[in-house]
Structures are given as structure tokens and as C-alpha cells.
Design an enzyme around this catalytic site. Sequence first.
Site, short mmCIF file in Angstrom:
data_model
loop_
_atom_site.label_atom_id
_atom_site.label_comp_id
_atom_site.label_asym_id
_atom_site.label_seq_id
_atom_site.Cartn_x
_atom_site.Cartn_y
_atom_site.Cartn_z
N ASN A 8 0.87 -1.17 0.00
CA ASN A 8 0.00 0.00 0.00
C ASN A 8 0.91 1.22 0.00
O ASN A 8 1.46 1.61 1.03
CB ASN A 8 -0.89 -0.04 1.26
CG ASN A 8 -1.89 1.10 1.27
OD1 ASN A 8 -1.81 2.02 0.46
ND2 ASN A 8 -2.81 1.05 2.22
N ARG A 93 -2.47 -2.02 -3.68
CA ARG A 93 -3.70 -1.26 -3.49
C ARG A 93 -3.64 -0.04 -4.41
O ARG A 93 -2.66 0.71 -4.41
CB ARG A 93 -3.79 -0.79 -2.05
CG ARG A 93 -5.00 0.07 -1.85
CD ARG A 93 -5.03 0.69 -0.49
NE ARG A 93 -6.22 1.51 -0.39
CZ ARG A 93 -6.28 2.67 0.27
NH1 ARG A 93 -5.21 3.13 0.89
NH2 ARG A 93 -7.39 3.35 0.30
N HIS A 182 -13.34 2.44 -0.54
CA HIS A 182 -13.34 1.41 0.51
C HIS A 182 -13.91 0.09 -0.01
O HIS A 182 -14.37 -0.75 0.78
CB HIS A 182 -14.21 1.82 1.73
CG HIS A 182 -13.64 2.92 2.57
ND1 HIS A 182 -14.44 3.85 3.20
CD2 HIS A 182 -12.37 3.24 2.90
CE1 HIS A 182 -13.69 4.69 3.88
NE2 HIS A 182 -12.43 4.35 3.70
N ARG A 243 -13.29 15.12 7.11
CA ARG A 243 -14.07 15.47 5.91
C ARG A 243 -15.53 15.72 6.30
O ARG A 243 -16.07 15.03 7.16
CB ARG A 243 -14.03 14.35 4.88
CG ARG A 243 -12.66 14.07 4.32
CD ARG A 243 -12.79 13.11 3.13
NE ARG A 243 -11.51 12.53 2.79
CZ ARG A 243 -11.22 11.23 2.88
NH1 ARG A 243 -12.13 10.36 3.27
NH2 ARG A 243 -10.03 10.79 2.55
N GLU A 385 -8.28 -5.44 4.85
CA GLU A 385 -8.13 -5.07 3.43
C GLU A 385 -6.91 -5.73 2.81
O GLU A 385 -6.92 -6.12 1.65
CB GLU A 385 -8.06 -3.54 3.30
CG GLU A 385 -9.39 -2.90 3.62
CD GLU A 385 -9.31 -1.40 3.86
OE1 GLU A 385 -9.53 -0.66 2.91
OE2 GLU A 385 -9.02 -1.00 5.00
#
Length: 401
Positions: A8, A93, A182, A243, A385
Site C-alpha cells: 500500500n 492497493r 473502501h 471530511r 483489506e
Amino acid sequence: MTSVLVINSGSSSIKYQLFDMDEGTVLASGAAERIGEAESLLRHRLHRGTETNEHRQQCCIADHREGLVQIGTLLRDSGALTDLSQLAAIGHRVVHGGEHFREPVLIDAGVVDRIRDMIPLAPLHNPANLTGIEVALQQAPETPQVAVFDTAFHQSIPEPAWRYALPDRLYREQRVRRYGFHGTSHAYVARQAAAMLGKPLESTQLITLHLGNGASAAAIAGGKSIDTSMGMTPLEGLVMGTRCGDLDPAIPFYLARTTAMEYDEIESLLNRDSGLRGICGANDMREVHRLADAGDEQARLALEMYSYRIKKYIGAYYAALGTVDAVVFTGGIGENDARLRAQCCGGLEALGIELDTGKNTTGSGAFAIHNTTSRVRLLVIPTNEELEIARQAMYCIRHRG
Ligand code: ADP
């Protein structure tokens, strides 16, 4: 042994995990952090059974290339791997796959070009993901490398749900549409949830809530995403750490007109200084609770807003799905924050959502938190993940390589 390395690659870090796919275990994990800074950090963990050896090293890592070389050296020196060429695959990823990538793909020059094409859609993430890919291709040219996209799982969303009500040419010429993110996490917990329910995934209806620093909800029918709360970018949807999530689109224009802020300042405000941080000054959920417990009214408001937005999405996705077998909580907050889960479920009894307070506060790992009369199951499932990327990489080389 069939081993897969998952990478990642972010703007200033490379995180990695090495899996033994035969056993489904993690052999090693770690990260090169603060790449390009004077003092970079290498963290490496070697896992053997229940034992973990950790190695930490302050050094100077000039760029991603050097970071990956150092990671390769650590993997070799610690005995986790004899050589990168020994890997069955490397899984990368990649945040944005646009409309082109509906599933993981074996990386070749054409794929690299396509990922580059997506940079305008994910200017912060895709360049860093690409750097990781390019460096890994140089370091391990013989090893099959697979790109796994955060957006791919949501490519099954039907058009009325992924379209914005904007002039058609904005979609055709500028690729303006909802993509969702996601996806790897939503896909992983959906599969786990079906297994926990003892139902085939193909006939399971789920609302999955990934609540981490970023947060998103997904409606999943028969294993396929039919709607999700993040949109063209990860800014839309739930209230997040920093956010804002859903917003009247006129607000940025209002701010540009009435303040001295430039557009990029407004963009940064909405992405980095809003959400929990904007409301109460803290973006880490544990800190928000600490403040609220100490009587901070803004922190209490932030918690109410956070859970209220989630409830609205549960209601909306209930309507989109028609029937719901389970609501799934995952991500750092979804997995660990019992109080927040209770706040999200409170008042939803009419929808058949009934929490068991005892189970909610005492469970660990993957566990159910609904009471015996709840029509809808409520599940907490730790996401993974990296493992999902490793599995998808293996699936890709076996079936499409
Ligand atoms: P990322 O999106 O960066 O992967 P995580 O999924 O690790 O983030 O989630 C980070 C969030 O999880 C932070 O807001 C953190 O406060 C929250 N979190 C972690 N543990 C707990 C806990 N025990 N209680 C409440 N929140 C927690």
C-alpha cells in the site's frame, strides 16, 4: 509455500504485509514511513506462530525506490523471504480505477498507463500508488503483480444510483459520476457477514458501515454493491474525521464569494479541517469521546451529528435494498466503539433493528450485537483489506493471468 506481498504505497509511506496463502497467516508486516524526510522510519514485524519480533530503525529513505529496496532487504535478512522472485504475486492497493477497472487486474504497461489516466480523479492517491507499482516492477520483474482497486467493488452500482443530476456531457466528457471507495473493505466484510449468517452471499442483503478515519456506507445485494455514500471523491457521504461528507454544493461558491478564500483553500477546508475536527477540534474518535465525557458540548454535538448521518444512510439503504439481513460495523470506530454503535442503532426499532447492550459492550473479534427479537442482524466484523488484496491477487493470477 505460496506467499503474496501486499503493498500500500502512499505519498510518504509504503506499508506492506507478507502472507502465507496456504495457511492464511501473516508472515511479516511493516512500513517505510516519512519517505523523503531527513529522519525516515522503518518498522518491520516478523510473525512466527504467536510470537512477534519487531525491528525499528531510524534512517534516511530518499524515495520510494529506496524504501522498497530496504523493505526487500528486511524481508530477506529476517528470514521471511529468500528473494522477491519467490513470491507467487505482489498485490498493490490502487485507490482509483475509474470505470475501466471493474475487478483486479494483472499489471502490464497498458494497465500502468490506464492508472496514470485516472490521476485527475485521484490526484493525491493514484500517483503514490503508481510509484509503488513502478518500483516493484523494477525490483521484481518476474513476479506477477496485480492491481486491486478501492473503486472496483462499486462498479456494480446501477446507473440511476451512480449518476449525478448534472448535464450529461459532464459525465461523458469529464467522467463526473459516483465511483465510491473502501470497496476492498466492504467486499471483505460482506463475505464474512454471509458466512456468519450461514447464508450464501448471493442471497444476502447487507448494509455495511466502514467507520475509520474515512467513513462510508454501502448497500450490498447478493454480494454486489448497489449504492455507496462516497461519490466521485471520498468527500461525499458520512461525517468523517476531517471530511465534511454531504453538503449543499452551493456552500463552496458562497464561501468563495463572501470570504477571501481561494478554491483550493476551500477544498482543503472541506477535506482536512471539517468533519469531527471542524465541529469539536478533534478528529480521533477516542479524543472526541474524552472531550464529550468531560462536558464539551461541541464534542457531544459532533457525536450526535456523526451517528445521525449514519442513521440517515441506514434508512436510505434499507429502502434501496427492500429487505436487510444485517447491518455490519467495521473500521477502527465500527469495530471498537460500542457507544457509537449504540447511538447509530438507537430509535431504529421500527426497522427491526434492536441492539443487545450487553453483547455490544462485551464482544471481541467478529461478533453479533443484536438482541433475540431483532429482525435485522447487527454484526461487528474486523476488516482486513490487506488479506482481501492478497486473496484477490491470487484469484487474479489463477483465473485471469
Ligand atoms: P484508517 O481509516 O486510517 O484505516 P482506522 O480504521 O484505524 O483508520 O480508524 C481510526 C479511527 O478509529 C480513529 O478515529 C480512532 O479514534 C478510532 N478508534 C480506534 N480504536 C477506538 C476505540 N477503542 N474506541 C473508539 N474509537 C476508536
